[in-house]
Design a protein around this motif. Structure first.
Motif, PDB file in Angstrom:
ATOM      1  N   ILE A 131       0.825  -1.209   0.000  1.00 12.89           N
ATOM      2  CA  ILE A 131       0.000   0.000   0.000  1.00 12.89           C
ATOM      3  C   ILE A 131       0.860   1.261   0.000  1.00 12.89           C
ATOM      4  CG2 ILE A 131      -0.317   0.218   2.496  1.00 12.89           C
ATOM      5  CD1 ILE A 131      -3.135   0.573  -0.087  1.00 12.89           C
ATOM      6  N   GLU A 132       2.033   1.177   0.623  1.00 16.42           N
ATOM      7  CA  GLU A 132       2.930   2.339   0.644  1.00 16.42           C
ATOM      8  C   GLU A 132       3.401   2.692  -0.766  1.00 16.42           C
ATOM      9  OE1 GLU A 132       2.973   0.265   4.521  1.00 16.42           O
ATOM     10  OE2 GLU A 132       3.363  -0.421   2.488  1.00 16.42           O
ATOM     11  N   MET A 133       3.662   1.686  -1.588  1.00 13.57           N
ATOM     12  CA  MET A 133       4.105   1.915  -2.968  1.00 13.57           C
ATOM     13  C   MET A 133       2.952   2.475  -3.805  1.00 13.57           C
ATOM     14  SD  MET A 133       6.580   1.881  -5.102  1.00 13.57           S
ATOM     15  CE  MET A 133       7.819   0.853  -4.357  1.00 13.57           C
ATOM     16  N   ILE A 134       1.767   1.923  -3.612  1.00 12.23           N
ATOM     17  CA  ILE A 134       0.592   2.424  -4.336  1.00 12.23           C
ATOM     18  C   ILE A 134       0.365   3.890  -3.964  1.00 12.23           C
ATOM     19  CG2 ILE A 134      -1.896   2.162  -4.716  1.00 12.23           C
ATOM     20  CD1 ILE A 134      -1.499  -0.846  -3.964  1.00 12.23           C
ATOM     21  N   SER A 135       0.512   4.208  -2.703  1.00 11.19           N
ATOM     22  CA  SER A 135       0.359   5.574  -2.231  1.00 11.19           C
ATOM     23  C   SER A 135       1.341   6.509  -2.935  1.00 11.19           C
ATOM     24  CB  SER A 135       0.576   5.620  -0.711  1.00 11.19           C
ATOM     25  OG  SER A 135       0.407   6.916  -0.214  1.00 11.19           O
TER      26      SER A 135
ATOM     27  N   PRO B 207      -0.359   6.374   3.197  1.00 12.09           N
ATOM     28  CA  PRO B 207      -1.007   5.100   2.885  1.00 12.09           C
ATOM     29  C   PRO B 207      -2.449   5.020   3.383  1.00 12.09           C
ATOM     30  CG  PRO B 207       1.225   4.700   3.642  1.00 12.09           C
ATOM     31  CD  PRO B 207       0.938   6.177   3.862  1.00 12.09           C
ATOM     32  N   SER B 208      -2.770   5.708   4.478  1.00 14.01           N
ATOM     33  CA  SER B 208      -4.156   5.666   4.977  1.00 14.01           C
ATOM     34  C   SER B 208      -5.104   6.346   3.991  1.00 14.01           C
ATOM     35  CB  SER B 208      -4.266   6.291   6.372  1.00 14.01           C
ATOM     36  OG  SER B 208      -3.927   7.654   6.338  1.00 14.01           O
ATOM     37  N   VAL B 209      -4.635   7.397   3.328  1.00 15.09           N
ATOM     38  CA  VAL B 209      -5.445   8.047   2.294  1.00 15.09           C
ATOM     39  C   VAL B 209      -5.687   7.058   1.156  1.00 15.09           C
ATOM     40  CG1 VAL B 209      -5.440   9.871   0.534  1.00 15.09           C
ATOM     41  CG2 VAL B 209      -4.713  10.391   2.872  1.00 15.09           C
ATOM     42  N   THR B 210      -4.660   6.330   0.778  1.00 11.43           N
ATOM     43  CA  THR B 210      -4.774   5.351  -0.305  1.00 11.43           C
ATOM     44  C   THR B 210      -5.729   4.221   0.079  1.00 11.43           C
ATOM     45  OG1 THR B 210      -2.529   5.877  -0.987  1.00 11.43           O
ATOM     46  CG2 THR B 210      -3.469   3.824  -1.845  1.00 11.43           C
TER      47      THR B 210
ATOM     48  N   THR C 290     -11.626  -1.348   3.945  1.00 11.66           N
ATOM     49  CA  THR C 290     -12.401  -0.988   5.138  1.00 11.66           C
ATOM     50  C   THR C 290     -11.816  -1.590   6.407  1.00 11.66           C
ATOM     51  OG1 THR C 290     -13.833  -2.923   4.975  1.00 11.66           O
ATOM     52  CG2 THR C 290     -14.510  -0.946   3.739  1.00 11.66           C
ATOM     53  N   LYS C 291     -12.281  -1.062   7.524  1.00 10.71           N
ATOM     54  CA  LYS C 291     -11.887  -1.564   8.837  1.00 10.71           C
ATOM     55  C   LYS C 291     -12.253  -3.046   8.964  1.00 10.71           C
ATOM     56  CE  LYS C 291     -12.738  -0.766  13.738  1.00 10.71           C
ATOM     57  NZ  LYS C 291     -13.473   0.038  14.720  1.00 10.71           N
ATOM     58  N   ASP C 292     -13.416  -3.440   8.443  1.00  5.67           N
ATOM     59  CA  ASP C 292     -13.837  -4.841   8.516  1.00  5.67           C
ATOM     60  C   ASP C 292     -12.880  -5.757   7.741  1.00  5.67           C
ATOM     61  OD1 ASP C 292     -15.974  -4.238  10.140  1.00  5.67           O
ATOM     62  OD2 ASP C 292     -17.419  -4.171   8.482  1.00  5.67           O
ATOM     63  N   GLU C 293     -12.413  -5.298   6.608  1.00  6.16           N
ATOM     64  CA  GLU C 293     -11.449  -6.101   5.836  1.00  6.16           C
ATOM     65  C   GLU C 293     -10.140  -6.261   6.601  1.00  6.16           C
ATOM     66  OE1 GLU C 293     -12.240  -5.407   1.171  1.00  6.16           O
ATOM     67  OE2 GLU C 293     -11.875  -3.567   2.322  1.00  6.16           O
ATOM     68  N   VAL C 294      -9.715  -5.199   7.249  1.00  4.07           N
ATOM     69  CA  VAL C 294      -8.495  -5.275   8.048  1.00  4.07           C
ATOM     70  C   VAL C 294      -8.705  -6.242   9.219  1.00  4.07           C
ATOM     71  CG1 VAL C 294      -6.930  -3.973   9.543  1.00  4.07           C
ATOM     72  CG2 VAL C 294      -7.691  -2.982   7.365  1.00  4.07           C
ATOM     73  N   LEU C 295      -9.852  -6.128   9.888  1.00  3.60           N
ATOM     74  CA  LEU C 295     -10.136  -7.029  11.019  1.00  3.60           C
ATOM     75  C   LEU C 295     -10.228  -8.489  10.568  1.00  3.60           C
ATOM     76  CD1 LEU C 295     -12.708  -4.896  13.041  1.00  3.60           C
ATOM     77  CD2 LEU C 295     -10.318  -5.370  13.629  1.00  3.60           C
ATOM     78  N   ALA C 296     -10.732  -8.726   9.380  1.00  2.11           N
ATOM     79  CA  ALA C 296     -10.857 -10.097   8.865  1.00  2.11           C
ATOM     80  C   ALA C 296      -9.503 -10.775   8.714  1.00  2.11           C
ATOM     81  CB  ALA C 296     -11.591 -10.095   7.530  1.00  2.11           C
ATOM     82  N   THR C 297      -8.452  -9.990   8.568  1.00  2.00           N
ATOM     83  CA  THR C 297      -7.122 -10.613   8.421  1.00  2.00           C
ATOM     84  C   THR C 297      -6.713 -11.366   9.681  1.00  2.00           C
ATOM     85  OG1 THR C 297      -5.881  -8.658   9.175  1.00  2.00           O
ATOM     86  CG2 THR C 297      -6.348  -8.832   6.797  1.00  2.00           C
TER      87      THR C 297
END
Length: 184
Positions: free
Chosen positions: A149-153, A161-164, A171-178
């Motif tokens: 994500i840092e490279m995409i940013s 990266p948070s903006v990206t 989403t927060k749910d996708e992050v939590l699913a990890t």
């Protein structure tokens, strides 16, 4: 206001290019393909002059109109092939994407014309395609290919990266699913 959809697979990205060529002509397909490969905002993309491009060094430097930030892009083979073809076809043009009508001859094509054509192609696909879909689709393609994500940013010239992540709709749910997906 409609949300802009990203085209999320490489196959669908190619399909959009094909449909733009079929229903809008080579110009719109070229705009899509260069836009996808350069991840520029439409205002920056349509303002590119042939003289801005250094084909030999595979390079473009510009100042983003929206942010005022400097951006440096390496031109990949697909972009170079399209630029070279357009240079051969339109050797007297100043802009990479020039209007061909008598009324506006010599000016870059308008954002509104591109937006209209993208919308026409997106509707039958069930997508809200806009001029921003090119940039967003590039980010998604990179994300799907596990680019950090840092490279995409950095590629999108985002401030963080948070903006990206927000831009791509991570989403927060996708992050939590990890936490469930990566039980070690």
């Amino acid at each position: 206001m409609n949300m802009t959809d990203a085209v999320k697979t490489k196959e669908d990205i190619s399909e959009v290019s094909h449909l733009l060529h079929k229903f809008g002509g080579q110009l719109y397909s070229d705009i899509w393909n260069i836009g996808i490969n350069m991840s520029l905002r439409i205002s920056d993309l349509l303002s590119i002059r042939f003289s801005d491009l250094d084909i030999d060094k595979r390079h473009l430097k510009l100042k983003e109109q929206k942010t005022g930030k400097n951006k440096e892009i390496r031109l990949n083979k697909k972009v170079i092939d399209i630029v070279n073809r357009r240079m051969d076809e339109y050797p007297n043009d100043i802009y990479l994407f020039t209007v061909r009508s008598n009324r506006s001859s010599g000016k870059p094509i308008s954002r509104q014309m591109v937006a209209r054509k993208f919308k026409e192609v997106g509707e039958p696909m069930g997508m809200c395609l806009s001029t921003h879909s090119m940039r967003k689709s590039r980010g998604f393609a990179m994300w799907n290919d596990d680019v950090p994500i840092e490279m995409i940013s950095k590629v999108l010239n985002h401030s963080s990266p948070s903006v990206t992540m927000s831009y791509l709709g991570i989403t927060k749910d996708e992050v939590l699913a990890t936490y469930d997906e990566y039980e070690l």
